[in-house]
Design a protein around this motif. Structure first.
Motif, PDB file in Angstrom:
ATOM      1  N   LYS A  11       0.833  -1.200   0.000  1.00 52.21           N
ATOM      2  CA  LYS A  11       0.000   0.000   0.000  1.00 52.21           C
ATOM      3  C   LYS A  11       0.873   1.256   0.000  1.00 52.21           C
ATOM      4  O   LYS A  11       0.627   2.210  -0.748  1.00 52.21           O
ATOM      5  CB  LYS A  11      -0.931  -0.002   1.220  1.00 52.21           C
ATOM      6  N   LYS A  14       2.392   1.826  -3.461  1.00 54.27           N
ATOM      7  CA  LYS A  14       1.426   2.391  -4.401  1.00 54.27           C
ATOM      8  C   LYS A  14       1.244   3.886  -4.171  1.00 54.27           C
ATOM      9  O   LYS A  14       1.128   4.657  -5.119  1.00 54.27           O
ATOM     10  CB  LYS A  14       0.080   1.666  -4.288  1.00 54.27           C
ATOM     11  N   GLU A  15       1.222   4.295  -2.909  1.00 52.17           N
ATOM     12  CA  GLU A  15       1.097   5.722  -2.591  1.00 52.17           C
ATOM     13  C   GLU A  15       2.312   6.502  -3.078  1.00 52.17           C
ATOM     14  O   GLU A  15       2.180   7.597  -3.615  1.00 52.17           O
ATOM     15  CB  GLU A  15       0.908   5.905  -1.081  1.00 52.17           C
ATOM     16  N   GLY A  18       2.288   6.461  -7.134  1.00 48.05           N
ATOM     17  CA  GLY A  18       1.196   7.263  -7.675  1.00 48.05           C
ATOM     18  C   GLY A  18       0.477   6.647  -8.872  1.00 48.05           C
ATOM     19  O   GLY A  18       0.713   5.515  -9.255  1.00 48.05           O
ATOM     20  N   ALA A  19      -0.391   7.465  -9.458  1.00 48.41           N
ATOM     21  CA  ALA A  19      -1.211   7.030 -10.583  1.00 48.41           C
ATOM     22  C   ALA A  19      -0.335   6.721 -11.791  1.00 48.41           C
ATOM     23  O   ALA A  19       0.691   7.359 -12.009  1.00 48.41           O
ATOM     24  CB  ALA A  19      -2.229   8.103 -10.923  1.00 48.41           C
ATOM     25  N   GLY A  20      -0.749   5.776 -12.566  1.00 46.19           N
ATOM     26  CA  GLY A  20      -0.024   5.418 -13.783  1.00 46.19           C
ATOM     27  C   GLY A  20       0.939   4.263 -13.606  1.00 46.19           C
ATOM     28  O   GLY A  20       1.316   3.622 -14.577  1.00 46.19           O
ATOM     29  N   ARG A  22       2.095   0.491 -12.618  1.00 52.87           N
ATOM     30  CA  ARG A  22       1.400  -0.786 -12.759  1.00 52.87           C
ATOM     31  C   ARG A  22       1.810  -1.703 -11.618  1.00 52.87           C
ATOM     32  O   ARG A  22       2.963  -1.702 -11.196  1.00 52.87           O
ATOM     33  CB  ARG A  22       1.724  -1.410 -14.115  1.00 52.87           C
ATOM     34  N   TYR A  23       0.857  -2.493 -11.146  1.00 52.97           N
ATOM     35  CA  TYR A  23       1.077  -3.347  -9.988  1.00 52.97           C
ATOM     36  C   TYR A  23       0.553  -4.744 -10.267  1.00 52.97           C
ATOM     37  O   TYR A  23      -0.263  -4.949 -11.150  1.00 52.97           O
ATOM     38  CB  TYR A  23       0.324  -2.800  -8.762  1.00 52.97           C
TER      39      TYR A  23
END
Length: 193
Positions: A11, A14-15, A18-20, A22-23
């Motif tokens: 988590k 991911k923060e 950021g957006a864009g 890939r996970y």
């Protein structure tokens, strides 16, 4: 690290990214992917410690040089990447994009020049990792029919890679031992055998 701790770290990552970015899908087998990725990094380190001339030395596999082991690892990743790619495309049958140029014979692979053999490993590891990362939830739930007719659950591909890559790192005969393998993975390998 506990499963809850790993989820928390994921988590945070991911923060930070950021957006864009890939996970891995939430449906992906996180523990097996971690073992496979750590094993790949370990194999890469053991391979990079070897000079080009060292690749000609014997491995721990009777009758195989270290070149054979590197070719085996590269072709194994290519095979698994094809399986995962088929699932990502919703095909669920392994296919060769260019069958006339496909050559995954380990005996052929071990004759490649050292830089090409290293490239085989590098390219195949990246390709497999990208396919895993881009596979969505539905793809992880499927089974793929291989070229020889076997059915392989897509969720099992990280496990297959983890087992293969760690054992091949030891087979390189460059100082790797079972003591280097994560204990929980080693227990899972013993149970699988």
């Amino acid at each position: 690290m506990s499963v809850a701790g790993e989820e928390q770290e994921r988590k945070k990552l991911k923060e930070r990214l950021g957006a864009g970015a890939r996970y891995d899908s939430i449906a992906a087998p996180a523990r097996d992917l971690l073992w496979a990725r750590r094993g790949t990094a370990y194999f890469a380190r053991k391979l990079n410690e070897l000079s080009d001339a060292d690749l000609d030395a014997p491995s721990r596999v009777t009758g195989w040089s270290r070149r054979h082991v590197v070719a085996r690892v590269g072709y194994h990743a290519r095979h698994l990447a094809r399986l995962v790619e088929a699932a990502r495309r919703g095909v669920f049958v392994e296919m060769l994009q260019e069958p006339e140029s496909q050559n995954e014979n380990i005996e052929f692979g071990c004759t490649l020049p050292p830089h090409a053999l290293r490239y085989l490993f590098e390219h195949s590891k990246v390709h497999l990792n990208v396919e895993w990362r881009d596979l969505e939830e539905a793809g992880w739930a499927g089974d793929i029919r291989t070229l020889n007719g076997d059915m392989v659950p897509v969720k099992r591909t990280p496990w297959l890679r983890a087992r293969e890559i760690w054992l091949c790192a030891i087979d390189l005969d460059n100082g790797g031992t079972l003591a280097d393998v994560p204990r929980d993975l080693l227990e899972a390998i013993r149970a699988d055998l």
